[in-house]
Design an enzyme around this catalytic site. Structure first.
Site, PDB file in Angstrom:
ATOM      1  N   TYR A  38      -6.823  -0.828  10.927  1.00 47.79           N
ATOM      2  CA  TYR A  38      -7.932  -1.505  10.201  1.00 47.79           C
ATOM      3  C   TYR A  38      -8.037  -1.060   8.835  1.00 47.79           C
ATOM      4  O   TYR A  38      -8.937  -0.438   8.542  1.00 47.79           O
ATOM      5  CB  TYR A  38      -9.116  -0.995  11.035  1.00 47.79           C
ATOM      6  CG  TYR A  38     -10.324  -1.718  11.181  1.00 47.79           C
ATOM      7  CD1 TYR A  38     -10.179  -2.947  11.526  1.00 47.79           C
ATOM      8  CD2 TYR A  38     -11.382  -1.569  10.268  1.00 47.79           C
ATOM      9  CE1 TYR A  38     -11.291  -3.959  11.606  1.00 47.79           C
ATOM     10  CE2 TYR A  38     -12.503  -2.497  10.209  1.00 47.79           C
ATOM     11  CZ  TYR A  38     -12.528  -3.846  10.868  1.00 47.79           C
ATOM     12  OH  TYR A  38     -13.671  -4.347  10.806  1.00 47.79           O
ATOM     13  N   VAL A  40      -5.662  -2.489   5.459  1.00 50.20           N
ATOM     14  CA  VAL A  40      -5.407  -3.495   4.512  1.00 50.20           C
ATOM     15  C   VAL A  40      -5.576  -4.792   5.152  1.00 50.20           C
ATOM     16  O   VAL A  40      -6.716  -5.632   4.910  1.00 50.20           O
ATOM     17  CB  VAL A  40      -4.015  -3.511   3.910  1.00 50.20           C
ATOM     18  CG1 VAL A  40      -3.828  -4.350   2.871  1.00 50.20           C
ATOM     19  CG2 VAL A  40      -3.828  -2.250   3.042  1.00 50.20           C
ATOM     20  N   GLN A  41      -4.954  -5.455   6.164  1.00 46.63           N
ATOM     21  CA  GLN A  41      -5.054  -6.708   6.664  1.00 46.63           C
ATOM     22  C   GLN A  41      -6.010  -6.542   7.861  1.00 46.63           C
ATOM     23  O   GLN A  41      -6.679  -7.758   8.265  1.00 46.63           O
ATOM     24  CB  GLN A  41      -3.626  -7.090   6.947  1.00 46.63           C
ATOM     25  CG  GLN A  41      -2.880  -7.759   5.924  1.00 46.63           C
ATOM     26  CD  GLN A  41      -3.416  -8.983   5.395  1.00 46.63           C
ATOM     27  OE1 GLN A  41      -4.066  -9.830   6.025  1.00 46.63           O
ATOM     28  NE2 GLN A  41      -2.960  -9.183   4.104  1.00 46.63           N
ATOM     29  N   HIS A 124       4.037  -8.973   8.058  1.00 43.41           N
ATOM     30  CA  HIS A 124       5.155  -8.449   7.091  1.00 43.41           C
ATOM     31  C   HIS A 124       6.418  -8.466   7.753  1.00 43.41           C
ATOM     32  O   HIS A 124       6.418  -7.882   8.946  1.00 43.41           O
ATOM     33  CB  HIS A 124       4.488  -7.215   6.386  1.00 43.41           C
ATOM     34  CG  HIS A 124       5.382  -6.476   5.403  1.00 43.41           C
ATOM     35  ND1 HIS A 124       6.012  -7.548   4.463  1.00 43.41           N
ATOM     36  CD2 HIS A 124       5.541  -5.613   4.646  1.00 43.41           C
ATOM     37  CE1 HIS A 124       6.864  -6.883   3.441  1.00 43.41           C
ATOM     38  NE2 HIS A 124       6.474  -5.517   3.608  1.00 43.41           N
ATOM     39  N   GLU A 212       5.549  -8.325  -5.085  1.00 49.55           N
ATOM     40  CA  GLU A 212       4.517  -6.940  -5.388  1.00 49.55           C
ATOM     41  C   GLU A 212       5.112  -6.203  -6.452  1.00 49.55           C
ATOM     42  O   GLU A 212       4.345  -5.788  -7.281  1.00 49.55           O
ATOM     43  CB  GLU A 212       4.575  -6.224  -3.981  1.00 49.55           C
ATOM     44  CG  GLU A 212       3.689  -6.785  -3.060  1.00 49.55           C
ATOM     45  CD  GLU A 212       3.918  -6.054  -1.516  1.00 49.55           C
ATOM     46  OE1 GLU A 212       3.124  -6.337  -0.811  1.00 49.55           O
ATOM     47  OE2 GLU A 212       4.679  -5.287  -1.459  1.00 49.55           O
ATOM     48  N   SER A 270      -5.971 -23.847 -28.140  1.00 54.20           N
ATOM     49  CA  SER A 270      -5.855 -24.214 -29.421  1.00 54.20           C
ATOM     50  C   SER A 270      -4.620 -24.886 -29.739  1.00 54.20           C
ATOM     51  O   SER A 270      -3.455 -24.222 -29.055  1.00 54.20           O
ATOM     52  CB  SER A 270      -6.237 -23.274 -30.535  1.00 54.20           C
ATOM     53  OG  SER A 270      -5.279 -22.147 -30.536  1.00 54.20           O
TER      54      SER A 270
END
Length: 348
Positions: A38, A40-41, A124, A212, A270
């Protein structure tokens, strides 16, 4: 599947039009999806699956901050939140979403619950591609699949709550049940993918590690810092240097080329900016391509994987990581950035 032409090359992709959420629910109606980790993903994928009506449980070490975060997110200890081994035992699909280092550490704990017919899911390709280094070798009688959202779990969740999808790659490493691909795509739809494109575990990890370390994180910080330093060394104040280096890029220009491409962004700047960008594009390309070629070789040779395994397995890894992140956070450029962000109109 739909055939899409990407820059003149036809590819097969899966969209939610031909593989609906309802179909995904039907495919997985008898499955218990155990999300292990529980960090990052884990939060984004598990919460999206839960909100989409799938049978989901979470496995996490008890007593830590992430366990408490899971409780705060509505996972109920003993009902939908368990220790890692118990969740692995209960799940028919094990989403192995721990960090690469933690996957190595806890592999034997999880492996013994990979009984015949289950599915082992990754986001991953690291553990499988570098199995000679990680020791992660799944039993031959389980499906081994991958869905890799092209962004962080935080982005996956935010976009889901906005009614949008984050594109993902998918791969089947082993089809032991004859249902691996169907399970894989259903999970990809369930976690909130925009569309799914096919890859392999090896291609996923090679592209991911390159990205990364390259344009997504490593290269962009290096480029930003170099320009910021040159401006500061030539007498520009921190606010001016940061606005010209970071703020205009992230707040003005990135949304433009994200919307309709780089040429459209150029056309909405521009004529002076257009001319300079077109003239200097090639020198920057020529200067950096050899670095990217070296980076890819290091990834393909397994050197980057070994560096990651070695550093992440050290007992003082977290302490040293925090020191490095603190140095980045407290650099003049990003201390200036903290002030600039506070001055944005939406924060006043």
């Amino acid at each position: 599947m739909a055939t899409m032409n990407f820059g003149g090359v036809d590819e097969q992709v899966v969209t939610r039009d031909e593989f609906s959420l309802e179909k995904a629910r039907e495919v997985l109606k008898n499955e218990i999806i155990a999300v292990i980790g529980y960090g990052v993903q884990g939060p984004g994928q598990s919460l999206n699956l839960r909100d989409n009506g799938f049978n989901v449980i979470v496995g996490q070490r008890k007593g830590g901050k992430t366990w408490d975060k899971a409780v705060d997110d509505g996972w109920i200890p003993g009902k939908t939140l368990f220790e890692i081994e118990e969740a692995s035992k209960r799940g028919t699909i094990i989403q192995y979403l721990l960090s690469d280092a933690a996957q190595i550490e806890l592999w034997e704990t999880v492996k013994k619950h990979l009984t015949t017919g289950k599915a082992l899911y990754f986001s991953h390709g690291f553990g499988i591609t570098y199995k000679d280094r990680t020791g992660i070798v799944p039993p031959t009688d389980v499906d081994v699949i991958l869905v890799a959202p092209k962004g962080s779990g935080t982005s996956l969740r935010r976009m889901f709550l906005q009614g949008r999808g984050l594109n993902s790659s998918y791969a089947v490493f082993r089809d032991a049940t004859g249902r691996a691909k169907e399970r894989c795509i259903a999970l990809g739809i369930g976690v909130g993918s925009g569309y799914l494109f096919e890859t392999t575990f090896k291609k996923e990890v090679y592209s991911d590690l390159t990205g990364e370390r390259g344009t997504l994180m490593g290269a962009i910080q290096g480029l930003l810092l170099a320009q910021y330093e040159v401006l500061r060394e030539n007498g520009h104040d921190p606010s001016e240097a940061f606005n010209e280096t970071v703020e205009e890029l992230t707040q003005s220009l990135m949304p433009l080329f994200a919307e309709n491409g780089m040429d459209w962004m150029y056309a909405n700047c521009s004529t002076t900016a257009q001319r300079g960008a077109l003239d200097w594009m090639k020198p920057f390309h020529d200067a950096t391509k050899p670095v990217f070629e070296k980076l890819y070789r290091e990834v393909a040779d397994g050197n980057e994987a070994q560096i990651s395994i070695d550093s992440n397995s050290k007992p003082d890894y977290r302490e040293n990581l925090e020191k490095e992140l603190k140095e980045l956070r407290e650099s003049e450029m990003w201390r200036t950035g903290a002030v600039v962000r506070k001055l944005r109109p939406e924060n006043n």
